[in-house]
Design a protein around this motif. Structure first.
Motif, PDB file in Angstrom:
ATOM      1  N   UNK A 111       0.955   2.561 -13.914  1.00  0.00           N
ATOM      2  CA  UNK A 111       0.634   3.916 -14.351  1.00  0.00           C
ATOM      3  C   UNK A 111      -0.792   4.067 -14.892  1.00  0.00           C
ATOM      4  N   UNK A 112      -1.269   3.163 -15.790  1.00  0.00           N
ATOM      5  CA  UNK A 112      -2.631   3.373 -16.319  1.00  0.00           C
ATOM      6  C   UNK A 112      -3.730   3.136 -15.293  1.00  0.00           C
ATOM      7  N   UNK A 113      -3.373   2.570 -14.127  1.00  0.00           N
ATOM      8  CA  UNK A 113      -4.404   2.199 -13.169  1.00  0.00           C
ATOM      9  C   UNK A 113      -4.601   3.229 -12.070  1.00  0.00           C
ATOM     10  N   UNK A 114      -3.811   4.325 -12.069  1.00  0.00           N
ATOM     11  CA  UNK A 114      -3.837   5.234 -10.923  1.00  0.00           C
ATOM     12  C   UNK A 114      -5.232   5.823 -10.682  1.00  0.00           C
TER      13      UNK A 114
ATOM     14  N   UNK B 265       0.827  -1.191   0.000  1.00  0.00           N
ATOM     15  CA  UNK B 265       0.000   0.000   0.000  1.00  0.00           C
ATOM     16  C   UNK B 265       0.866   1.247   0.000  1.00  0.00           C
ATOM     17  N   UNK B 266       0.604   2.150  -0.922  1.00  0.00           N
ATOM     18  CA  UNK B 266       1.318   3.433  -0.933  1.00  0.00           C
ATOM     19  C   UNK B 266       0.499   4.422  -1.737  1.00  0.00           C
ATOM     20  N   UNK B 267       0.905   5.671  -1.682  1.00  0.00           N
ATOM     21  CA  UNK B 267       0.188   6.715  -2.406  1.00  0.00           C
ATOM     22  C   UNK B 267       0.457   6.536  -3.897  1.00  0.00           C
ATOM     23  N   UNK B 268      -0.509   5.856  -4.563  1.00  0.00           N
ATOM     24  CA  UNK B 268      -0.269   5.520  -5.961  1.00  0.00           C
ATOM     25  C   UNK B 268      -0.370   6.718  -6.886  1.00  0.00           C
ATOM     26  N   UNK B 269      -0.973   7.805  -6.409  1.00  0.00           N
ATOM     27  CA  UNK B 269      -1.129   8.985  -7.278  1.00  0.00           C
ATOM     28  C   UNK B 269       0.115   9.856  -7.301  1.00  0.00           C
ATOM     29  N   UNK B 270       0.915   9.779  -6.239  1.00  0.00           N
ATOM     30  CA  UNK B 270       2.002  10.748  -6.083  1.00  0.00           C
ATOM     31  C   UNK B 270       3.066  10.605  -7.152  1.00  0.00           C
ATOM     32  N   UNK B 271       3.122   9.435  -7.792  1.00  0.00           N
ATOM     33  CA  UNK B 271       4.131   9.233  -8.832  1.00  0.00           C
ATOM     34  C   UNK B 271       5.534   9.119  -8.280  1.00  0.00           C
ATOM     35  N   UNK B 272       5.661   8.789  -7.014  1.00  0.00           N
ATOM     36  CA  UNK B 272       6.994   8.645  -6.405  1.00  0.00           C
ATOM     37  C   UNK B 272       7.548   7.264  -6.693  1.00  0.00           C
TER      38      UNK B 272
ATOM     39  N   UNK C  18      -0.683  -7.927  -4.389  1.00  0.00           N
ATOM     40  CA  UNK C  18      -1.659  -6.927  -4.825  1.00  0.00           C
ATOM     41  C   UNK C  18      -1.150  -5.568  -4.387  1.00  0.00           C
ATOM     42  N   UNK C  19      -1.443  -4.568  -5.194  1.00  0.00           N
ATOM     43  CA  UNK C  19      -1.024  -3.197  -4.903  1.00  0.00           C
ATOM     44  C   UNK C  19      -2.283  -2.355  -4.767  1.00  0.00           C
ATOM     45  N   UNK C  20      -2.285  -1.471  -3.786  1.00  0.00           N
ATOM     46  CA  UNK C  20      -3.456  -0.610  -3.593  1.00  0.00           C
ATOM     47  C   UNK C  20      -2.996   0.721  -3.021  1.00  0.00           C
ATOM     48  N   UNK C  21      -3.949   1.656  -2.970  1.00  0.00           N
ATOM     49  CA  UNK C  21      -3.604   2.960  -2.410  1.00  0.00           C
ATOM     50  C   UNK C  21      -3.452   2.829  -0.903  1.00  0.00           C
TER      51      UNK C  21
END
Lengths: 237, 435
Positions: free
Chosen positions: B181-184, B167-174, B243-246
């Motif tokens: 990328x296409x799933x943000x 889990x991490x801030x998927x929008x931040x682009x860090x 699995x990856x999530x926000x």
């Protein structure tokens, strides 16, 4: 001709096997000379030291005592490298043919030529072919040794011994493994080719059938050269 | 028949012998050397090519002659070759898959607790460190990363299995993960996640279901979560699937987890910033409960755990070594028996004036020929096996040039050593015993 120009001069050569109490002398102060082009037969009972003498002259064994000049090279104190160099100028013929079983007759003869640089593969094979033709096997050059008869193999061995243009030929009972006819053919061939080239031959043999080939016969007994009744050149016609 | 035309040789000049044709070397006797006959080969050494080519050719002719022996020798080398390739392949694949998760995380710099020895058992560090890292002007952004495991219910069979959650801030682009990328946008929605397409098949036919029905719900932990897309990470030792999530969705699944306790911090630098300098400065300003690592260092840290804290590295090195030893023994046996059965021929060659060095070159040449002849089919079989086994085990088995050359070097060395050992047998080829 000075003594130095003789192909083979032995002075007081002694040799013994074993050490200490087991020391067993096999050669005692042997003197011997072979002149250019001469064919000398060495006979004597087994254990008389003939073979040891041949291995010393052939630079296959290190000298112990005395002086042995072969083709101008003194062997007493000679290094391994000097002895290897000398062997290249001596043609060996063994009791067995000792051909390399995985090479054709022509390649076997060419092995004697690969020791000297300066010739291409084509020249070497051509020369080997000429040598085979000289021993009457010009058409068997591509045969493997196991496709040849005993006499033919020994003739290939003769061609191999002569191919390197040696200054001296040493032969150890070359007829022992052959029947009367092929044995006689091989030795006559050897003699004729050596004569043409003026090469001296020292040949150890028990075979009374080939004694008539010799210019000189030397008998050995108990490590010494003994005066033999046939020690004069045989000149039967 | 053999009447001699010339007198019996006596001491004195032999008139019928031209000095120029004397077959021995007069220069050794202090006489003037005769003029060299035209076309006579000059006394010189072999060129380097010929000095290697002739013994090699002799070795090849000898090998070629006994087909059965050659075949068994090649088979021996091939066996060793395949064994070493497989061992090294498994070793690399296991290390690679062990670090698959961290390798897939792409960021400039990572912060990790120094007591974390392996990513699936992380020691948490304070979330505050991410904010502290922003003190450096070259740091553009820093996001915390949460790692944990939860059970995943197979949507087809209902069987539950442990799954790695990131889990991490998927929008931040860090931090980037392949396919993320296409799933943000989709991952911004509540209770969504992206499924690792390379997870083991026991997690269910997620990719097929996603293609057929579009996003669908799966039970993760005690919560129904929606699979919205596919990413690519690969199974690792610690987890069979990912699995990856926000960050927010992660907290929804893992309620007991304190948001202030993070497992990793990913840092993005401003474009053009010097990463090494930034890492040095971060080390200087951050307290000692933080380890500053670049991405390769992070992967290496994980890898060194598997290499040193587990016997995996040893097992495969031992397997490779055994393969080489067995191959060496086979090659040695073949060469040894080749020499032993041709002692007379080797002794004859020595009597003809071939040096020990030359015959040594023949034996070594035979050994190295076997190396090449065994390596080529061994390499081909290994490439084939990598493909077959890789598909069967989901291990990332692949041939690369470095391993190919490395194994060739090992096989070459193995055969060379066997040749050197077998060479000792040449001493028994004593031409003095031939007469």
């Amino acid at each position: 001709m000075t003594e130095a120009a003789l192909p083979l001069v032995l002075r007081g050569v002694s040799y013994a096997f074993g050490e200490g109490e087991l020391r067993r002398p096999v050669l005692r102060a042997v003197d011997l000379e072979v002149r250019p082009g001469e064919i000398v037969l060495l006979t004597g009972p087994s254990g008389s030291g003939k073979t040891t003498l041949l291995t010393l002259i052939g630079a296959l064994r290190a000298m112990q005592e005395g002086s042995c000049r072969v083709l101008g090279q003194e062997l007493a104190g000679a290094s391994e490298a000097q002895r290897v160099q000398l062997r290249r100028r001596i043609g060996f013929i063994f009791q067995q043919h000792n051909l390399l079983g995985f090479l054709t007759a022509r390649q076997n003869v060419a092995m004697a030529l690969e020791l000297a640089p300066g010739r291409g593969e084509r020249e070497r094979l051509a020369e080997a072919g000429r040598m085979l033709a000289a021993v009457g096997l010009g058409d068997r050059g591509e045969s493997m040794p196991d496709q040849l008869s005993g006499g033919q193999r020994q003739r290939v061995a003769v061609a191999r011994a002569l191919a390197g243009r040696p200054g001296l030929i040493l032969a150890d009972e070359p007829t022992a493994a052959l029947d009367r006819q092929s044995g006689g053919e091989v030795v006559r061939l050897l003699r004729d080719l050596a004569r043409q080239r003026g090469v001296a031959i020292l040949l150890v043999t028990h075979d009374p059938r080939i004694l008539d080939l010799a210019d000189r016969i030397i008998a050995m007994e108990d490590g010494r050269v003994v005066p033999a009744p046939q020690a004069d050149p045989v000149r039967t016609g | 028949m053999n009447a001699l035309t010339r007198p019996a040789p006596a001491f004195g000049p032999a008139p019928d012998l031209e000095p120029a044709l004397l077959p021995w070397a007069p220069e050794r006797m202090g006489e003037a050397p005769p003029p060299a006959p035209a076309g006579a080969p000059a006394r010189r050494r072999f060129g380097p090519v010929e000095a290697l080519w002739l013994p090699l050719r002799l070795a090849w002719r000898q090998l070629r002659f006994e087909k059965a022996r050659l075949a068994s020798a090649i088979a021996g080398v091939m066996f060793a070759c395949v064994l070493v390739f497989m061992q090294l392949g498994f070793r690399a694949a296991l290390f690679e898959s062990a670090t698959a998760l961290l390798s897939a995380m792409r960021a400039d710099i990572f912060l990790m607790h120094p007591m974390t020895i392996v990513s699936f058992k992380p020691e948490p560090l304070p979330r505050l460190r991410a904010s502290q890292a922003l003190a450096l002007p070259e740091v553009a952004a820093a996001v915390p990363v949460y790692l944990t495991q939860a059970t995943w219910r197979n949507p087809a069979t209902g069987v539950r299995r442990a799954m790695q959650l990131v889990g991490f801030d998927t929008e931040a682009g860090v931090m980037d993960i392949p396919g993320l990328a296409p799933l943000t946008e989709a991952l911004k929605r509540p209770d969504t996640m992206a499924f690792d397409i390379r997870s083991r098949p026991e997690f269910g036919p997620v990719a097929r279901l996603l293609g057929e029905r579009g996003p669908f719900e799966v039970q993760l932990g005690h919560r129904m979560m929606e699979v919205v897309g596919l990413i690519e990470i690969g199974p690792s030792f610690g987890a069979d699937g990912n699995v990856v999530m926000s960050e927010l969705n992660f907290r929804r699944v893992v309620k007991e987890r304190l948001p202030s306790q993070v497992d990793l911090v990913a840092i993005k630098l401003h474009p053009g910033a010097d990463r090494d300098a930034a890492m040095a400065r971060l080390r200087a300003i951050l307290p000692p409960d933080v380890m500053v690592l670049s991405q390769p260092q992070l992967v290496q840290h994980e890898r060194s755990y598997w290499e040193t804290a587990t016997p995996i590295g040893f097992i495969f090195m031992f397997g490779s070594l055994m393969g080489l030893v067995v191959g060496m023994v086979i090659v040695y046996q073949i060469l040894f028996s080749d020499i032993a059965s041709h002692l007379r021929e080797y002794a004859t060659l020595k009597a003809m004036g071939y040096s020990n060095l030359y015959l040594g070159k023949v034996v070594l040449g035979a050994a190295l020929l076997l190396a090449v002849l065994g390596f080529v089919p061994g390499f081909a079989i290994s490439v084939l096996l990598y493909d077959v086994v890789g598909k069967g085990t989901f291990l990332p088995l692949g041939m690369d040039a470095a391993r190919g050359f490395g194994v060739f070097g090992m096989i070459f060395g193995m055969c060379g050593l066997a040749g050197l050992l077998a060479m000792r047998k040449l001493r028994d080829a004593n031409p003095a015993d031939m007469f």
